[in-house]
Design a protein around this motif. Structure first.
Motif, PDB file in Angstrom:
ATOM      1  N   GLU B 195       0.828  -1.211   0.000  1.00 44.01           N
ATOM      2  CA  GLU B 195       0.000   0.000   0.000  1.00 44.01           C
ATOM      3  C   GLU B 195       0.862   1.260   0.000  1.00 44.01           C
ATOM      4  O   GLU B 195       0.431   2.316  -0.489  1.00 44.01           O
ATOM      5  CB  GLU B 195      -0.951  -0.009   1.209  1.00 44.01           C
ATOM      6  N   ALA B 196       2.075   1.162   0.526  1.00 42.48           N
ATOM      7  CA  ALA B 196       2.995   2.301   0.493  1.00 42.48           C
ATOM      8  C   ALA B 196       3.673   2.431  -0.867  1.00 42.48           C
ATOM      9  O   ALA B 196       4.456   3.363  -1.079  1.00 42.48           O
ATOM     10  CB  ALA B 196       4.052   2.160   1.588  1.00 42.48           C
ATOM     11  N   GLY B 197       3.393   1.501  -1.767  1.00 46.56           N
ATOM     12  CA  GLY B 197       3.911   1.620  -3.131  1.00 46.56           C
ATOM     13  C   GLY B 197       5.215   0.903  -3.397  1.00 46.56           C
ATOM     14  O   GLY B 197       5.813   1.076  -4.462  1.00 46.56           O
ATOM     15  N   PHE B 198       5.664   0.074  -2.464  1.00 46.30           N
ATOM     16  CA  PHE B 198       6.930  -0.630  -2.677  1.00 46.30           C
ATOM     17  C   PHE B 198       6.773  -1.739  -3.713  1.00 46.30           C
ATOM     18  O   PHE B 198       5.783  -2.460  -3.727  1.00 46.30           O
ATOM     19  CB  PHE B 198       7.455  -1.227  -1.367  1.00 46.30           C
ATOM     20  N   GLU B 199       7.795  -1.843  -4.553  1.00 46.70           N
ATOM     21  CA  GLU B 199       7.861  -2.907  -5.546  1.00 46.70           C
ATOM     22  C   GLU B 199       9.272  -3.473  -5.563  1.00 46.70           C
ATOM     23  O   GLU B 199      10.229  -2.792  -5.212  1.00 46.70           O
ATOM     24  CB  GLU B 199       7.542  -2.362  -6.955  1.00 46.70           C
ATOM     25  N   LEU B 200       9.372  -4.693  -6.039  1.00 38.46           N
ATOM     26  CA  LEU B 200      10.691  -5.297  -6.241  1.00 38.46           C
ATOM     27  C   LEU B 200      11.317  -4.734  -7.503  1.00 38.46           C
ATOM     28  O   LEU B 200      10.625  -4.441  -8.483  1.00 38.46           O
ATOM     29  CB  LEU B 200      10.565  -6.823  -6.365  1.00 38.46           C
ATOM     30  N   GLU B 201      12.632  -4.580  -7.473  1.00 43.72           N
ATOM     31  CA  GLU B 201      13.353  -4.068  -8.628  1.00 43.72           C
ATOM     32  C   GLU B 201      14.694  -4.794  -8.718  1.00 43.72           C
ATOM     33  O   GLU B 201      15.352  -5.025  -7.714  1.00 43.72           O
ATOM     34  CB  GLU B 201      13.594  -2.565  -8.473  1.00 43.72           C
ATOM     35  N   THR B 202      15.085  -5.122  -9.955  1.00 41.88           N
ATOM     36  CA  THR B 202      16.381  -5.775 -10.150  1.00 41.88           C
ATOM     37  C   THR B 202      17.356  -4.774 -10.752  1.00 41.88           C
ATOM     38  O   THR B 202      17.064  -4.143 -11.766  1.00 41.88           O
ATOM     39  CB  THR B 202      16.250  -6.992 -11.073  1.00 41.88           C
ATOM     40  N   ALA B 203      18.495  -4.598 -10.082  1.00 44.62           N
ATOM     41  CA  ALA B 203      19.521  -3.672 -10.574  1.00 44.62           C
ATOM     42  C   ALA B 203      20.878  -4.304 -10.349  1.00 44.62           C
ATOM     43  O   ALA B 203      21.176  -4.774  -9.244  1.00 44.62           O
ATOM     44  CB  ALA B 203      19.424  -2.338  -9.831  1.00 44.62           C
ATOM     45  N   ASP B 204      21.707  -4.352 -11.407  1.00 44.88           N
ATOM     46  CA  ASP B 204      23.046  -4.939 -11.306  1.00 44.88           C
ATOM     47  C   ASP B 204      22.991  -6.378 -10.784  1.00 44.88           C
ATOM     48  O   ASP B 204      23.862  -6.798 -10.025  1.00 44.88           O
ATOM     49  CB  ASP B 204      23.943  -4.104 -10.373  1.00 44.88           C
ATOM     50  N   GLY B 205      21.952  -7.095 -11.166  1.00 43.41           N
ATOM     51  CA  GLY B 205      21.855  -8.486 -10.756  1.00 43.41           C
ATOM     52  C   GLY B 205      21.355  -8.690  -9.342  1.00 43.41           C
ATOM     53  O   GLY B 205      21.103  -9.811  -8.928  1.00 43.41           O
ATOM     54  N   ARG B 206      21.196  -7.600  -8.605  1.00 46.59           N
ATOM     55  CA  ARG B 206      20.709  -7.709  -7.242  1.00 46.59           C
ATOM     56  C   ARG B 206      19.276  -7.213  -7.159  1.00 46.59           C
ATOM     57  O   ARG B 206      18.912  -6.258  -7.842  1.00 46.59           O
ATOM     58  CB  ARG B 206      21.580  -6.887  -6.290  1.00 46.59           C
ATOM     59  N   VAL B 207      18.493  -7.811  -6.293  1.00 52.40           N
ATOM     60  CA  VAL B 207      17.104  -7.414  -6.140  1.00 52.40           C
ATOM     61  C   VAL B 207      16.994  -6.420  -4.991  1.00 52.40           C
ATOM     62  O   VAL B 207      17.552  -6.630  -3.918  1.00 52.40           O
ATOM     63  CB  VAL B 207      16.210  -8.644  -5.884  1.00 52.40           C
ATOM     64  N   THR B 208      16.268  -5.341  -5.232  1.00 53.84           N
ATOM     65  CA  THR B 208      16.061  -4.339  -4.194  1.00 53.84           C
ATOM     66  C   THR B 208      14.601  -3.902  -4.240  1.00 53.84           C
ATOM     67  O   THR B 208      13.803  -4.487  -4.953  1.00 53.84           O
ATOM     68  CB  THR B 208      17.031  -3.150  -4.400  1.00 53.84           C
ATOM     69  N   VAL B 209      14.258  -2.896  -3.422  1.00 56.42           N
ATOM     70  CA  VAL B 209      12.894  -2.383  -3.450  1.00 56.42           C
ATOM     71  C   VAL B 209      12.899  -0.949  -3.945  1.00 56.42           C
ATOM     72  O   VAL B 209      13.872  -0.215  -3.792  1.00 56.42           O
ATOM     73  CB  VAL B 209      12.213  -2.443  -2.063  1.00 56.42           C
ATOM     74  N   THR B 210      11.792  -0.549  -4.542  1.00 56.89           N
ATOM     75  CA  THR B 210      11.644   0.809  -5.040  1.00 56.89           C
ATOM     76  C   THR B 210      10.217   1.282  -4.762  1.00 56.89           C
ATOM     77  O   THR B 210       9.313   0.467  -4.568  1.00 56.89           O
ATOM     78  CB  THR B 210      11.949   0.864  -6.556  1.00 56.89           C
ATOM     79  N   ARG B 211      10.071   2.616  -4.712  1.00 58.46           N
ATOM     80  CA  ARG B 211       8.732   3.213  -4.522  1.00 58.46           C
ATOM     81  C   ARG B 211       8.506   4.145  -5.688  1.00 58.46           C
ATOM     82  O   ARG B 211       8.769   5.344  -5.585  1.00 58.46           O
ATOM     83  CB  ARG B 211       8.673   4.016  -3.225  1.00 58.46           C
ATOM     84  N   PRO B 212       8.017   3.647  -6.810  1.00 57.95           N
ATOM     85  CA  PRO B 212       7.965   4.443  -8.036  1.00 57.95           C
ATOM     86  C   PRO B 212       7.109   5.700  -7.924  1.00 57.95           C
ATOM     87  O   PRO B 212       7.320   6.667  -8.663  1.00 57.95           O
ATOM     88  CB  PRO B 212       7.350   3.484  -9.061  1.00 57.95           C
ATOM     89  N   ASP B 213       6.139   5.725  -6.995  1.00 59.10           N
ATOM     90  CA  ASP B 213       5.242   6.879  -6.926  1.00 59.10           C
ATOM     91  C   ASP B 213       5.807   8.016  -6.092  1.00 59.10           C
ATOM     92  O   ASP B 213       5.174   9.043  -5.934  1.00 59.10           O
ATOM     93  CB  ASP B 213       3.883   6.450  -6.361  1.00 59.10           C
ATOM     94  N   ARG B 214       7.018   7.830  -5.535  1.00 60.30           N
ATOM     95  CA  ARG B 214       7.597   8.862  -4.685  1.00 60.30           C
ATOM     96  C   ARG B 214       8.688   9.621  -5.430  1.00 60.30           C
ATOM     97  O   ARG B 214       9.418   9.046  -6.229  1.00 60.30           O
ATOM     98  CB  ARG B 214       8.206   8.239  -3.414  1.00 60.30           C
ATOM     99  N   VAL B 215       8.812  10.901  -5.100  1.00 59.13           N
ATOM    100  CA  VAL B 215       9.902  11.699  -5.656  1.00 59.13           C
ATOM    101  C   VAL B 215      11.174  11.324  -4.916  1.00 59.13           C
ATOM    102  O   VAL B 215      11.255  11.447  -3.694  1.00 59.13           O
ATOM    103  CB  VAL B 215       9.615  13.209  -5.499  1.00 59.13           C
ATOM    104  N   SER B 216      12.175  10.869  -5.647  1.00 61.31           N
ATOM    105  CA  SER B 216      13.336  10.292  -4.984  1.00 61.31           C
ATOM    106  C   SER B 216      14.180  11.342  -4.283  1.00 61.31           C
ATOM    107  O   SER B 216      14.943  11.014  -3.390  1.00 61.31           O
ATOM    108  CB  SER B 216      14.184   9.528  -6.002  1.00 61.31           C
ATOM    109  N   GLU B 217      14.071  12.606  -4.681  1.00 61.07           N
ATOM    110  CA  GLU B 217      14.915  13.630  -4.071  1.00 61.07           C
ATOM    111  C   GLU B 217      14.503  13.926  -2.624  1.00 61.07           C
ATOM    112  O   GLU B 217      15.323  14.335  -1.814  1.00 61.07           O
ATOM    113  CB  GLU B 217      14.863  14.945  -4.866  1.00 61.07           C
TER     114      GLU B 217
END
Lengths: 227, 227
Positions: B195-217
């Motif tokens: 509900e907070a918008g977290f999704e799994l993301e793969t970067a450089d072969g490693r899996v991490t989490v991201t919140r695409p709906d948030r401004v990263s700055e």
């Protein structure tokens, strides 16, 4: 049960480069491989190493230079093709070579679990080991392979079981993973780290590893060239 | 079996501050606590929350403002002191509140294992849960508590068993740990993250989490104040 252990002979364990030289990573990766082979044997099976290049080890070795997915999928297909004249229900297992904490009891739980496909998930969405009794199951190790592998199993109608094991979930890729080897490991993997001078250290409430006998300014590769 | 779940009501989960605001961390920590309480109940036991402050939850709560070691050791002593008139072999268990992947089968393996003291080790040298049937066992959660707790058990002559569980080894402290909740979790903990918008993301072969709906700055705390 046919059990394959994929192993990259060239430049293994690059994510350990901040704390281990290239030569040390070669030694450590082979120590982990040997520990995995020993644990599989102690669980009553004779593994075969699926290596990207030639390798000196007291075990059967098949060299396949292709990337991991292609090599493993070819082996899976070959297992069940040969199975046309063998018992069709015989299983094949793929066990990663960097499971330094793997013990015979943990592997036995994997090998004896029911399910057309049985997964031992790894940390970070990985698939550290699995057993397949389904001729159509194939792998895709990129990204969140555990979720992808579940999808692949579902798409072929294979029922899935999962083995809940910290030891099988712990693949050793990064410096913090060495904490697990020093806390819970045994055999060659742990000995290599101890002989290299690694110790556990607590900082800011978190446990990490340190090499007190090394000069911290020098990178590991520089140290290797001078030594 | 008496089962206690320690919980810090003030500023929980500070190591998640890079990706969750203070208010979000409060919500997430309570979601994990509720999932742990539910899993213990589904395993057939009624837990008691040992909280550092008042807490609204559908469970028995004991408030003890002292640090973790003091509160848990007092509870352990109290359990076996009361035991003078109760069956002396009744066990007490301590289960951490951030075991978001805990399931009834994983907890049952812990609760039913033999041993004067049974540990479920956590990643990084921690002790995520244990059962004690020995009146003299005490805790020291600082540093490599798993090794320290084994030493304490040995020093009092208690025999030790260890439960090998990825689910119980996974305490959720840092941003990368959210990968495990999204891959293997269920219940409220996972829902809060989704509900907070977290999704799994793969970067450089490693899996991490991201919140695409948030401004990263914007840092999470700044975002919270503006929202």
């Amino acid at each position: 049960m046919e059990i394959l252990v994929p192993f990259a002979t060239d430049a293994p364990k690059t994510r350990l480069s901040p704390i281990l030289s290239a030569a040390e990573r070669q030694v450590f990766a082979r120590a982990m491989l040997r520990d995995v082979v020993d644990a599989i044997r102690a669980a009553g099976h004779e593994p075969r190493v699926l290596a990207t290049g030639s390798l000196s080890i007291d075990a059967s070795v098949t060299v396949d230079e292709r990337p991991l997915d292609a090599a493993v999928n070819d082996a899976l297909e070959g297992h069940f093709t040969e199975g046309e004249t063998a018992p069709v229900d015989e299983a094949v297992a793929i066990v990663m070579a960097d499971l330094a904490l793997a013990t015979p009891p943990a592997l036995e739980r994997l090998f004896t679990a029911d399910g057309d496909v049985v997964f031992a998930p790894g940390r970070g969405g990985g698939t550290n080991a699995f057993v397949s009794r389904h001729p159509d199951f194939r792998v895709d190790y990129h990204g969140t392979s555990y979720l992808d592998h579940r999808d692949i199993a579902a798409s072929i109608g294979a029922n899935v079981d999962v083995v809940d094991s910290f030891r099988l979930a712990t693949d050793v890729d990064e410096p913090t993973d060495l904490v697990e080897v020093l806390c819970h490991g045994a055999g060659r993997s742990r000995s290599v780290l101890e002989e290299a001078g690694f110790e556990l250290e607590t900082a800011d409430g978190r446990v990490t590893v340190t090499r007190p006998d090394r000069v911290s300014e020098a990178g590991p590769d520089e140290r290797d060239q001078s030594g």
